[in-house]
Design an enzyme around this catalytic site. Structure first.
Site, mmCIF file in Angstrom:
data_model
loop_
_atom_site.group_PDB
_atom_site.id
_atom_site.type_symbol
_atom_site.label_atom_id
_atom_site.label_comp_id
_atom_site.label_asym_id
_atom_site.label_seq_id
_atom_site.Cartn_x
_atom_site.Cartn_y
_atom_site.Cartn_z
ATOM 1 N N ILE A 286 0.826 -1.153 -0.032
ATOM 2 C CA ILE A 286 -0.086 0.052 -0.015
ATOM 3 C C ILE A 286 0.981 1.171 0.076
ATOM 4 C CG2 ILE A 286 -2.183 -0.979 1.113
ATOM 5 C CD1 ILE A 286 -1.215 0.032 3.860
ATOM 6 N N GLY B 87 8.773 3.490 -0.759
ATOM 7 C CA GLY B 87 9.792 4.385 -0.778
ATOM 8 C C GLY B 87 11.111 4.042 -0.957
ATOM 9 N N LYS C 74 5.353 -1.353 8.288
ATOM 10 C CA LYS C 74 6.270 -0.801 7.065
ATOM 11 C C LYS C 74 7.542 -1.382 7.372
ATOM 12 C CE LYS C 74 8.821 3.735 7.236
ATOM 13 N NZ LYS C 74 8.906 5.142 7.954
ATOM 14 N N ASP D 193 8.538 17.897 7.989
ATOM 15 C CA ASP D 193 8.009 17.449 6.711
ATOM 16 C C ASP D 193 6.533 17.441 6.667
ATOM 17 O OD1 ASP D 193 8.952 16.638 4.318
ATOM 18 O OD2 ASP D 193 9.050 14.558 4.665
#
Length: 400
Positions: free
Chosen positions: A109, A112, A132, A224
């Site tokens: 899903i 990076g 992750k 960020d």
């Protein structure tokens, strides 16, 4: 957690130049190493006339990190034999087989540079999460960044922040089990809808301000904040709530920071001017996001090519004309107060949360959510009533 982050944007150390991505693409932040940059050249495009395009998808096969999962029959056998689904919580190393025994790892899903995000489900109780998966070989020399993110996430507990559930690691990979937020990210929503009504934008600002106020009170700066790192949960028809994720660049700040990092469109002027910065840089990014939610494009658009430092520097700051007749004056005032070049007079996250326009818009959305919930409950009662009535009529017609 539901993200599709792109690879962090790398600054060329020779030319020290970085492009400002157009609004039609997901932007890439600084890599998870802090970089010193003096001046950035930025090509700027005009507002997109068409809906925002999605990035080309990466070849998932190249990112495959896991071996094939056990067959369903084998899993059923494990369950029948009372397999232990618990993993050690003391940080000790586990094996891939341990991970697969505990979690049914599914589709990709998000991905990076350093990690891939998959949907997963605990085999013992069926709870769904996002996992992750970080390839540790890609973090050589940056291990402290992972430890920093884990430490910060482990200290946070707030409904507007994506929750870290567990952490495991094998010899080759690290696994962060996160709360699954299934509505996609804000960038995808902007791509599909273009811009949002004031009420919806106000509720999102309220959510972001809640999250920022919480971490700022702990002296944590995110650094960020951008649509790609804001995950969506759908709570009612056309109403979205936001959760803040990706703390890869976050840090505890007790004194001014001078390192340049972040994503160009959302970076505050004090970062680029290297005058020292703190938590106020997150509020600047919040102002940029609010502007995009209302207009569908970023606030700084002038000419074909501008240096960031020239058009967001305190002395030459220019805000693209926002059509004031189309918006509530309080809304326009908030945008300008958030995009205040001087961080000492910029609103704080707490002040933003208490702003009259934000409170009014959030209240409007909450009323809509309540009405939607009431209508759904009423509809369910009607269906149940009609079902009962039908049973009674059938009983009456059939007789004793």
């Amino acid at each position: 957690m539901r993200t599709r982050p792109q690879a962090p944007e790398r600054i060329n150390p020779l030319s020290r130049r970085v492009p400002l991505p157009p609004v039609s693409k997901k932007q890439k932040g600084s890599p998870h190493t802090e970089q010193e940059v003096r001046e950035l050249d930025v090509p700027v495009s005009t507002p997109p006339a068409e809906p925002v395009c999605r990035n080309d998808k990466k070849n998932i096969s190249q990112l495959q990190l896991l071996k094939p999962l056990p067959e369903v029959a084998a899993l059923q056998k494990d369950v029948q034999q009372g397999t232990n689904f618990d993993l050690p919580l003391d940080g000790s190393e586990v094996t891939l087989s341990d991970i697969e025994r505990c979690y049914d790892i599914g589709r990709v899903i998000g991905d990076g540079n350093f990690a891939m995000v998959r949907e997963c489900c605990r085999r013992d109780n069926g709870q769904t999460f996002a996992i992750k998966i970080v390839e540790r070989s890609k973090l050589i020399g940056r291990e402290h960044m992972m430890q920093n993110e884990l430490s910060l996430l482990g200290s946070l507990c707030h409904p507007r922040i994506v929750r870290l559930v567990a952490y495991h690691h094998t010899h080759t990979h690290s696994y962060l089990v996160m709360e699954l937020v299934s509505g996609g990210d804000l960038f995808e929503a902007i791509s599909e809808r273009g811009k949002f009504p004031e009420a919806d934008a106000g509720l999102m600002v309220s959510d972001m301000s809640e999250a920022l106020n919480y971490i700022h009170c702990k002296s944590i700066v995110h650094r960020d904040l951008k649509p790609e790192n804001l995950l969506i949960e759908h709570v009612a028809a056309d109403i979205c709530r936001l959760k803040l994720g990706d703390f890869g660049l976050a840090m505890v700040v007790t004194e001014p920071v001078f390192t340049i990092c972040g994503t160009p469109t959302y970076v505050a002027p004090e970062i680029l001017c290297e005058t020292g910065y703190g938590v106020a840089v997150d509020v600047w990014a919040l102002g940029v996001i609010l502007y995009i939610l209302l207009c569908g494009f970023p606030p700084f658009l002038k000419g074909e090519k501008y240096k960031i430092i020239k058009y967001v520097g305190p002395k030459i700051y220019v805000l693209t004309n926002i059509h004031t007749s189309m918006y509530n004056p309080f809304c326009i005032g908030l945008v300008r107060a958030l995009l205040q070049p001087d961080p000492t007079v910029r609103l704080t996250a707490e002040q933003t949360l208490l702003h009259p326009w934000v409170k009014a818009m959030a209240s409007n959305c909450r009323q809509r959510m309540l009405i939607d919930k009431t209508q759904r409950i009423t509809s369910d009662y009607k269906v149940e009533f009609l079902n009962c009535l039908f049973v009674l009529l059938c009983s009456f017609c059939n007789g004793p």
